[in-house]
Design a protein around this motif. Structure first.
Motif, PDB file in Angstrom:
ATOM      1  N   LYS A  81       8.201 -13.904  -9.604  1.00  0.00           N
ATOM      2  CA  LYS A  81       8.398 -13.885  -8.153  1.00  0.00           C
ATOM      3  C   LYS A  81       7.224 -13.208  -7.450  1.00  0.00           C
ATOM      4  CE  LYS A  81      13.455 -13.964  -8.067  1.00  0.00           C
ATOM      5  NZ  LYS A  81      14.679 -13.211  -7.675  1.00  0.00           N
ATOM      6  N   THR A  82       6.654 -12.205  -8.126  1.00  0.00           N
ATOM      7  CA  THR A  82       5.497 -11.517  -7.548  1.00  0.00           C
ATOM      8  C   THR A  82       4.233 -12.346  -7.676  1.00  0.00           C
ATOM      9  OG1 THR A  82       6.499  -9.406  -8.156  1.00  0.00           O
ATOM     10  CG2 THR A  82       4.167  -9.382  -7.606  1.00  0.00           C
ATOM     11  N   VAL A  83       4.071 -12.966  -8.857  1.00  0.00           N
ATOM     12  CA  VAL A  83       2.863 -13.743  -9.115  1.00  0.00           C
ATOM     13  C   VAL A  83       2.810 -14.986  -8.250  1.00  0.00           C
ATOM     14  CG1 VAL A  83       1.655 -15.080 -10.869  1.00  0.00           C
ATOM     15  CG2 VAL A  83       2.650 -12.888 -11.456  1.00  0.00           C
ATOM     16  N   ILE A  84       3.936 -15.690  -8.124  1.00  0.00           N
ATOM     17  CA  ILE A  84       3.997 -16.897  -7.313  1.00  0.00           C
ATOM     18  C   ILE A  84       4.969 -16.640  -6.169  1.00  0.00           C
ATOM     19  CG2 ILE A  84       4.488 -19.369  -7.289  1.00  0.00           C
ATOM     20  CD1 ILE A  84       3.897 -19.453 -10.226  1.00  0.00           C
ATOM     21  N   PRO A  85       4.493 -16.240  -5.001  1.00  0.00           N
ATOM     22  CA  PRO A  85       5.379 -15.912  -3.891  1.00  0.00           C
ATOM     23  C   PRO A  85       6.202 -17.120  -3.473  1.00  0.00           C
ATOM     24  CG  PRO A  85       3.131 -15.176  -3.477  1.00  0.00           C
ATOM     25  CD  PRO A  85       3.086 -16.072  -4.674  1.00  0.00           C
ATOM     26  N   ASN A  86       7.396 -16.865  -2.937  1.00  0.00           N
ATOM     27  CA  ASN A  86       8.243 -17.961  -2.496  1.00  0.00           C
ATOM     28  C   ASN A  86       8.137 -18.205  -0.989  1.00  0.00           C
ATOM     29  OD1 ASN A  86       9.542 -15.761  -1.489  1.00  0.00           O
ATOM     30  ND2 ASN A  86      11.412 -16.016  -2.677  1.00  0.00           N
ATOM     31  N   ASP A  87       7.169 -17.595  -0.357  1.00  0.00           N
ATOM     32  CA  ASP A  87       6.853 -17.938   1.025  1.00  0.00           C
ATOM     33  C   ASP A  87       5.364 -17.703   1.252  1.00  0.00           C
ATOM     34  OD1 ASP A  87       8.366 -14.862   2.224  1.00  0.00           O
ATOM     35  OD2 ASP A  87       6.455 -15.200   1.279  1.00  0.00           O
ATOM     36  N   LYS A  88       4.875 -18.056   2.447  1.00  0.00           N
ATOM     37  CA  LYS A  88       3.435 -17.954   2.695  1.00  0.00           C
ATOM     38  C   LYS A  88       2.960 -16.501   2.699  1.00  0.00           C
ATOM     39  CE  LYS A  88       3.848 -20.600   6.319  1.00  0.00           C
ATOM     40  NZ  LYS A  88       3.565 -21.360   7.539  1.00  0.00           N
ATOM     41  N   ASP A  89       3.726 -15.638   3.338  1.00  0.00           N
ATOM     42  CA  ASP A  89       3.410 -14.209   3.328  1.00  0.00           C
ATOM     43  C   ASP A  89       1.927 -13.970   3.579  1.00  0.00           C
ATOM     44  OD1 ASP A  89       3.857 -11.560   3.223  1.00  0.00           O
ATOM     45  OD2 ASP A  89       4.340 -11.464   1.100  1.00  0.00           O
ATOM     46  N   GLN A  90       1.423 -14.528   4.664  1.00  0.00           N
ATOM     47  CA  GLN A  90      -0.010 -14.460   4.948  1.00  0.00           C
ATOM     48  C   GLN A  90      -0.496 -13.036   5.159  1.00  0.00           C
ATOM     49  OE1 GLN A  90      -0.514 -17.108   8.273  1.00  0.00           O
ATOM     50  NE2 GLN A  90      -0.456 -18.945   7.007  1.00  0.00           N
ATOM     51  N   ALA A  91       0.329 -12.236   5.834  1.00  0.00           N
ATOM     52  CA  ALA A  91      -0.088 -10.856   6.099  1.00  0.00           C
ATOM     53  C   ALA A  91      -0.329 -10.100   4.797  1.00  0.00           C
ATOM     54  CB  ALA A  91       0.964 -10.140   6.934  1.00  0.00           C
ATOM     55  N   GLN A  92       0.548 -10.307   3.803  1.00  0.00           N
ATOM     56  CA  GLN A  92       0.381  -9.627   2.526  1.00  0.00           C
ATOM     57  C   GLN A  92      -0.844 -10.147   1.788  1.00  0.00           C
ATOM     58  OE1 GLN A  92       2.228  -6.991   1.312  1.00  0.00           O
ATOM     59  NE2 GLN A  92       0.566  -6.938  -0.196  1.00  0.00           N
ATOM     60  N   ALA A  93      -1.084 -11.468   1.868  1.00  0.00           N
ATOM     61  CA  ALA A  93      -2.261 -12.046   1.219  1.00  0.00           C
ATOM     62  C   ALA A  93      -3.540 -11.467   1.811  1.00  0.00           C
ATOM     63  CB  ALA A  93      -2.249 -13.565   1.357  1.00  0.00           C
ATOM     64  N   VAL A  94      -3.572 -11.356   3.138  1.00  0.00           N
ATOM     65  CA  VAL A  94      -4.745 -10.778   3.807  1.00  0.00           C
ATOM     66  C   VAL A  94      -4.919  -9.321   3.401  1.00  0.00           C
ATOM     67  CG1 VAL A  94      -5.720 -10.119   6.037  1.00  0.00           C
ATOM     68  CG2 VAL A  94      -4.661 -12.366   5.758  1.00  0.00           C
ATOM     69  N   LEU A  95      -3.819  -8.588   3.369  1.00  0.00           N
ATOM     70  CA  LEU A  95      -3.879  -7.180   2.974  1.00  0.00           C
ATOM     71  C   LEU A  95      -4.416  -7.039   1.553  1.00  0.00           C
ATOM     72  CD1 LEU A  95      -3.248  -4.216   3.606  1.00  0.00           C
ATOM     73  CD2 LEU A  95      -0.934  -4.598   2.763  1.00  0.00           C
ATOM     74  N   ASP A  96      -3.969  -7.925   0.659  1.00  0.00           N
ATOM     75  CA  ASP A  96      -4.452  -7.889  -0.723  1.00  0.00           C
ATOM     76  C   ASP A  96      -5.964  -8.119  -0.786  1.00  0.00           C
ATOM     77  OD1 ASP A  96      -1.929  -7.430  -1.589  1.00  0.00           O
ATOM     78  OD2 ASP A  96      -1.547  -9.452  -2.336  1.00  0.00           O
ATOM     79  N   ILE A  97      -6.432  -9.104  -0.041  1.00  0.00           N
ATOM     80  CA  ILE A  97      -7.869  -9.405  -0.050  1.00  0.00           C
ATOM     81  C   ILE A  97      -8.666  -8.217   0.475  1.00  0.00           C
ATOM     82  CG2 ILE A  97      -9.666 -10.877   0.933  1.00  0.00           C
ATOM     83  CD1 ILE A  97      -8.002 -12.244  -1.202  1.00  0.00           C
ATOM     84  N   PHE A  98      -8.211  -7.627   1.571  1.00  0.00           N
ATOM     85  CA  PHE A  98      -8.914  -6.471   2.133  1.00  0.00           C
ATOM     86  C   PHE A  98      -8.911  -5.304   1.151  1.00  0.00           C
ATOM     87  CE2 PHE A  98      -8.900  -8.656   6.123  1.00  0.00           C
ATOM     88  CZ  PHE A  98      -9.901  -8.062   6.881  1.00  0.00           C
ATOM     89  N   GLN A  99      -7.789  -5.096   0.470  1.00  0.00           N
ATOM     90  CA  GLN A  99      -7.711  -3.990  -0.476  1.00  0.00           C
ATOM     91  C   GLN A  99      -8.632  -4.219  -1.672  1.00  0.00           C
ATOM     92  OE1 GLN A  99      -3.733  -3.016  -1.693  1.00  0.00           O
ATOM     93  NE2 GLN A  99      -4.395  -1.581  -3.266  1.00  0.00           N
ATOM     94  N   LEU A 100      -8.646  -5.433  -2.207  1.00  0.00           N
ATOM     95  CA  LEU A 100      -9.516  -5.743  -3.336  1.00  0.00           C
ATOM     96  C   LEU A 100     -10.987  -5.596  -2.947  1.00  0.00           C
ATOM     97  CD1 LEU A 100      -7.677  -8.892  -4.776  1.00  0.00           C
ATOM     98  CD2 LEU A 100      -7.689  -6.591  -5.727  1.00  0.00           C
ATOM     99  N   ALA A 101     -11.311  -6.053  -1.748  1.00  0.00           N
ATOM    100  CA  ALA A 101     -12.689  -5.936  -1.279  1.00  0.00           C
ATOM    101  C   ALA A 101     -13.073  -4.472  -1.091  1.00  0.00           C
ATOM    102  CB  ALA A 101     -12.858  -6.699   0.028  1.00  0.00           C
ATOM    103  N   ASN A 102     -12.147  -3.689  -0.545  1.00  0.00           N
ATOM    104  CA  ASN A 102     -12.427  -2.266  -0.344  1.00  0.00           C
ATOM    105  C   ASN A 102     -12.645  -1.563  -1.679  1.00  0.00           C
ATOM    106  OD1 ASN A 102     -12.461   0.175   1.469  1.00  0.00           O
ATOM    107  ND2 ASN A 102     -10.699   0.710   0.195  1.00  0.00           N
ATOM    108  N   GLU A 103     -11.847  -1.937  -2.703  1.00  0.00           N
ATOM    109  CA  GLU A 103     -12.019  -1.357  -4.030  1.00  0.00           C
ATOM    110  C   GLU A 103     -13.362  -1.753  -4.644  1.00  0.00           C
ATOM    111  OE1 GLU A 103      -8.630  -2.794  -6.095  1.00  0.00           O
ATOM    112  OE2 GLU A 103      -7.224  -1.380  -5.170  1.00  0.00           O
ATOM    113  N   SER A 104     -13.896  -2.895  -4.208  1.00  0.00           N
ATOM    114  CA  SER A 104     -15.202  -3.350  -4.697  1.00  0.00           C
ATOM    115  C   SER A 104     -16.354  -2.824  -3.851  1.00  0.00           C
ATOM    116  CB  SER A 104     -15.243  -4.885  -4.726  1.00  0.00           C
ATOM    117  OG  SER A 104     -14.232  -5.400  -5.556  1.00  0.00           O
TER     118      SER A 104
END
Length: 222
Positions: A81-104
């Motif tokens: 359920k975590t790996v394949i979300p059951n909705d678009k959840d765009q805000a979370q996807a954007v947050l993930d990208i920003f967090q990964l980029a910040n860690e890099s």
């Protein structure tokens, strides 16, 4: 009147002893038969109890294994359920990208999604039903070929390159490689489909900094 002699008494005593011996033998046979039957019955009960005990132990072991499997695959279900979300959840996807980029060590300027097609009419005749499903359920998603019920949404990621971005947050080639590795191992099942890299020049000439755009697919199973 004649008197009984010793021979008569001896004969009678012998008959009595023979009778007692026969009675004892019959009694012994009876006791042996009854005891043997009881012993066989008890032995059968013991064997049955052992079999029941082994069956119970086996069932208990199977139950323990089954419980362990349920817990194991229950965890996998939660992970899925975590790996394949059951909705678009765009805000979370954007947050993930920003967090990964910040860690890099990269500052992100924008994460954009494709325009919504909700309400648009499909011009395809062969994929009409599939497109209608995608538009009604996930307006910005595309069905994944050969995997029924799985959709993907495309994201375009761009870093910050202007003068307001601190030098330690500007993109470099090693930082980009680090970001790509983090995205590929992200639990939201992201797939990098396109990478465009341009060097960033300065008045003094070339520099270590780069500009890039990433096209990423995140997968969704409604």
């Amino acid at each position: 009147m004649p008197q009984r002699g010793p021979a008569v008494d001896s004969k009678r005593l012998r008959l009595i002893l023979i009778g007692m011996l026969a009675t004892s033998a019959l009694l012994f046979l009876a006791i042996y038969t009854v005891g043997s039957s009881a012993l066989q019955s008890k032995s059968k009960q013991v064997v049955d109890l052992k079999l029941k005990s082994r069956t119970t132990d086996s069932q208990l072991a199977n139950f323990t294994i089954a419980k362990s499997e349920v817990e194991k695959y229950g965890y996998f279900k939660q992970v899925a359920k975590t790996v394949i979300p059951n909705d678009k959840d765009q805000a979370q996807a954007v947050l993930d990208i920003f967090q990964l980029a910040n860690e890099s060590g990269i500052s992100i300027q924008s994460v954009t999604f494709p325009a919504s097609t909700l309400g648009a009419k499909s011009t395809s005749t062969t994929n009409n039903a599939q497109n209608a499903t995608a538009q009604s359920v996930l307006s910005q998603a595309k069905p994944v070929d050969s995997i029924s019920g799985l959709y993907s949404i495309e994201l375009t990621v761009s870093p910050g390159t202007d003068a307001l971005v601190p030098a330690d947050k500007k993109a470099t080639y090693p930082k980009l490689l680090n970001l790509l590795n983090r995205i590929e191992h992200n639990r939201r099942t992201a797939q990098v489909t396109q990478v465009n890299i341009q060097p960033v020049g300065t008045d003094a000439g070339s520099s270590e900094f780069i500009n890039f755009s990433l096209v990423i697919n995140i997968f969704i199973k409604p």
